[in-house]
Write a protein that holds these residues in place. Structure first.
Motif, PDB file in Angstrom:
ATOM      1  N   UNK A  20       0.732  -1.093   0.161  1.00  7.99           N
ATOM      2  CA  UNK A  20       0.034  -0.048   0.022  1.00  7.99           C
ATOM      3  C   UNK A  20       0.897   1.005  -0.121  1.00  7.99           C
ATOM      4  N   UNK A  21       1.961   1.259   0.862  1.00  5.80           N
ATOM      5  CA  UNK A  21       2.763   2.712   1.087  1.00  5.80           C
ATOM      6  C   UNK A  21       3.457   2.514  -0.428  1.00  5.80           C
ATOM      7  N   UNK A  22       3.918   1.578  -1.081  1.00  4.29           N
ATOM      8  CA  UNK A  22       4.494   1.647  -2.111  1.00  4.29           C
ATOM      9  C   UNK A  22       3.770   2.150  -3.404  1.00  4.29           C
ATOM     10  N   UNK A  23       2.468   1.702  -3.320  1.00  4.46           N
ATOM     11  CA  UNK A  23       1.436   2.141  -4.306  1.00  4.46           C
ATOM     12  C   UNK A  23       1.290   3.494  -4.293  1.00  4.46           C
ATOM     13  N   UNK A  24       1.278   4.122  -2.982  1.00  5.26           N
ATOM     14  CA  UNK A  24       1.066   5.619  -2.716  1.00  5.26           C
ATOM     15  C   UNK A  24       2.399   6.467  -3.384  1.00  5.26           C
ATOM     16  N   UNK A  25       3.447   5.917  -3.532  1.00  8.28           N
ATOM     17  CA  UNK A  25       4.523   6.636  -4.318  1.00  8.28           C
ATOM     18  C   UNK A  25       4.271   6.716  -5.715  1.00  8.28           C
ATOM     19  N   UNK A  26       3.505   6.163  -6.146  1.00  6.47           N
ATOM     20  CA  UNK A  26       3.167   6.108  -7.661  1.00  6.47           C
ATOM     21  C   UNK A  26       1.988   6.654  -8.018  1.00  6.47           C
ATOM     22  N   UNK A  27       1.008   7.231  -7.019  1.00  6.31           N
ATOM     23  CA  UNK A  27      -0.261   7.681  -7.135  1.00  6.31           C
ATOM     24  C   UNK A  27      -0.125   8.747  -7.910  1.00  6.31           C
ATOM     25  N   UNK A  28      -1.067   8.772  -9.006  1.00 13.60           N
ATOM     26  CA  UNK A  28      -0.933   9.801 -10.361  1.00 13.60           C
ATOM     27  C   UNK A  28      -1.635  11.218  -9.707  1.00 13.60           C
ATOM     28  N   UNK A  29      -2.412  11.012  -8.615  1.00 15.71           N
ATOM     29  CA  UNK A  29      -3.119  12.310  -8.362  1.00 15.71           C
ATOM     30  C   UNK A  29      -2.945  12.537  -6.863  1.00 15.71           C
ATOM     31  N   UNK A  30      -2.223  12.484  -6.339  1.00 19.59           N
ATOM     32  CA  UNK A  30      -1.887  12.665  -4.931  1.00 19.59           C
ATOM     33  C   UNK A  30      -1.797  13.984  -4.431  1.00 19.59           C
ATOM     34  N   UNK A  31      -2.755  14.113  -3.530  1.00 26.26           N
ATOM     35  CA  UNK A  31      -2.458  15.674  -2.842  1.00 26.26           C
ATOM     36  C   UNK A  31      -1.647  15.477  -1.519  1.00 26.26           C
ATOM     37  N   UNK A  44       7.289   7.629  20.350  1.00 28.58           N
ATOM     38  CA  UNK A  44       8.677   7.659  19.724  1.00 28.58           C
ATOM     39  C   UNK A  44       8.710   7.418  18.463  1.00 28.58           C
ATOM     40  N   UNK A  45      10.047   7.890  17.634  1.00 27.93           N
ATOM     41  CA  UNK A  45       9.577   7.694  16.068  1.00 27.93           C
ATOM     42  C   UNK A  45       9.800   6.107  15.634  1.00 27.93           C
ATOM     43  N   UNK A  46       9.080   6.085  14.672  1.00 23.69           N
ATOM     44  CA  UNK A  46       8.698   4.711  14.071  1.00 23.69           C
ATOM     45  C   UNK A  46       9.587   4.831  12.557  1.00 23.69           C
ATOM     46  N   UNK A  47      10.609   4.153  12.560  1.00 27.80           N
ATOM     47  CA  UNK A  47      11.665   4.281  11.522  1.00 27.80           C
ATOM     48  C   UNK A  47      10.788   3.821  10.291  1.00 27.80           C
ATOM     49  N   UNK A  48       9.972   2.754  10.341  1.00 24.79           N
ATOM     50  CA  UNK A  48       9.244   2.240   9.087  1.00 24.79           C
ATOM     51  C   UNK A  48       8.408   3.537   8.472  1.00 24.79           C
ATOM     52  N   UNK A  49       7.668   4.101   9.348  1.00 22.52           N
ATOM     53  CA  UNK A  49       6.906   5.183   8.862  1.00 22.52           C
ATOM     54  C   UNK A  49       7.819   6.476   8.293  1.00 22.52           C
ATOM     55  N   UNK A  50       9.044   6.466   8.887  1.00 29.17           N
ATOM     56  CA  UNK A  50       9.883   7.495   8.354  1.00 29.17           C
ATOM     57  C   UNK A  50      10.497   7.025   6.812  1.00 29.17           C
ATOM     58  N   UNK A  51      10.702   5.731   6.750  1.00 24.64           N
ATOM     59  CA  UNK A  51      11.175   4.933   5.342  1.00 24.64           C
ATOM     60  C   UNK A  51       9.972   5.280   4.366  1.00 24.64           C
ATOM     61  N   UNK A  52       8.946   5.020   4.739  1.00 22.72           N
ATOM     62  CA  UNK A  52       7.758   4.588   3.767  1.00 22.72           C
ATOM     63  C   UNK A  52       7.104   6.210   3.240  1.00 22.72           C
ATOM     64  N   UNK A  53       7.279   7.075   4.182  1.00 21.19           N
ATOM     65  CA  UNK A  53       6.803   8.578   3.908  1.00 21.19           C
ATOM     66  C   UNK A  53       7.812   9.259   3.179  1.00 21.19           C
ATOM     67  N   UNK A  55       9.728  11.285   0.605  1.00 23.44           N
ATOM     68  CA  UNK A  55       9.266  11.600  -0.804  1.00 23.44           C
ATOM     69  C   UNK A  55       7.949  11.889  -1.023  1.00 23.44           C
ATOM     70  N   UNK A  56       6.849  11.547  -0.036  1.00 20.33           N
ATOM     71  CA  UNK A  56       5.524  11.632  -0.008  1.00 20.33           C
ATOM     72  C   UNK A  56       5.168  13.104   0.271  1.00 20.33           C
ATOM     73  N   UNK A  57       4.009  13.602  -0.083  1.00 20.56           N
ATOM     74  CA  UNK A  57       3.305  14.782   0.445  1.00 20.56           C
ATOM     75  C   UNK A  57       2.616  14.189   1.676  1.00 20.56           C
ATOM     76  N   UNK A  58       3.046  14.473   2.743  1.00 20.58           N
ATOM     77  CA  UNK A  58       2.477  13.982   4.003  1.00 20.58           C
ATOM     78  C   UNK A  58       2.154  14.903   4.909  1.00 20.58           C
ATOM     79  N   UNK A  59       0.895  14.752   5.553  1.00 21.61           N
ATOM     80  CA  UNK A  59       0.245  15.461   6.760  1.00 21.61           C
ATOM     81  C   UNK A  59       0.041  14.540   7.914  1.00 21.61           C
ATOM     82  N   UNK A  60       0.344  15.144   9.119  1.00 23.38           N
ATOM     83  CA  UNK A  60       0.262  14.152  10.538  1.00 23.38           C
ATOM     84  C   UNK A  60      -1.116  14.271  11.029  1.00 23.38           C
TER      85      UNK A  60
END
Length: 206
Positions: A20-31, A44-53, A55-60
């Motif tokens: 799912x996270x990999x698919x978001x990286x290639x989403x054609x119309x992602x805001x 505490x920080x979760x490195x899995x989310x750091x890595x997955x997010x 390059x993506x436009x992310x809001x928390x």
């Protein structure tokens, strides 16, 4: 409808749904992707989310409990999202109707470094909220309720990029009609999924 972009609540862990996270990286119309570690940024920080997010436009994701949650706790979550995950902004969930309270939260979040502020009322709030946020979620619910959505006239006085609809329990065959309804309702941000239950945003649509 070519101006419509997707705001995706990604309430699933990259270790559980890596595709799912990999698919978001290639989403054609992602805001935006709404990053939600544990009903917020976690303790505490979760490195899995750091890595997955990366390059993506992310809001928390930050829960405000309809204005009942102490502002200090809300803003601590904002600070953690910004420091740990490098998010572009904040998604204030369960937003209440006290514009003064949310105006103060919005101003404080921006002063901390949030470039974008989204408010999720799940319904149309008073019009004064259009002056506070960059994005207002004015519908969150199942398709059966969306079909009966009433849109206040004041909505059409504002740009469609300000409004977002999140629709679940929608079969793939009905997705196109939901997108058309969102556009007619002056919402240029949208997300549609066939999933339902307690967390319909627990994975990407089928």
């Amino acid at each position: 409808m070519s101006r419509q972009r997707h705001v995706v609540p990604a309430y699933f862990h990259p270790a559980v749904e890596p595709e799912g996270w990999r698919a978001l990286a290639s989403h054609p119309a992602l805001r935006f992707v709404v990053l939600n570690v544990a009903d917020g940024p976690g303790t505490s920080p979760d490195q899995s989310f750091v890595d997955a997010a990366a390059g993506l436009p992310v809001i928390g994701y930050v829960d405000t409990d309809y204005g009942a949650r102490p502002a200090a706790d809300v803003l601590t979550d904002v600070e953690r999202h910004l420091a740990w995950y490098g998010v572009d902004g904040v998604f204030f969930d369960q937003a209440g109707t006290d514009a003064r309270h949310y105006g103060a939260l919005t101003e404080a979040a921006r002063s901390l470094g949030a470039g974008t502020v989204a408010l999720n009322h799940g319904t149309h709030p008073p019009e004064e909220f259009t002056e506070l946020a960059d994005l207002l979620v004015t519908f969150e619910g199942p398709l059966c309720a969306y079909r009966d959505l009433w849109v206040p006239r004041w909505v059409y006085r504002h740009r469609p990029e300000l409004f977002c609809h999140l629709v679940y329990e929608t079969p793939p065959s009905a997705t196109a009609s939901v997108l058309r309804q969102a556009w007619r309702s002056n919402a240029a941000a949208v997300h549609v999924t066939d999933h339902g239950g307690e967390n319909p945003w627990g994975r990407l649509p089928t």
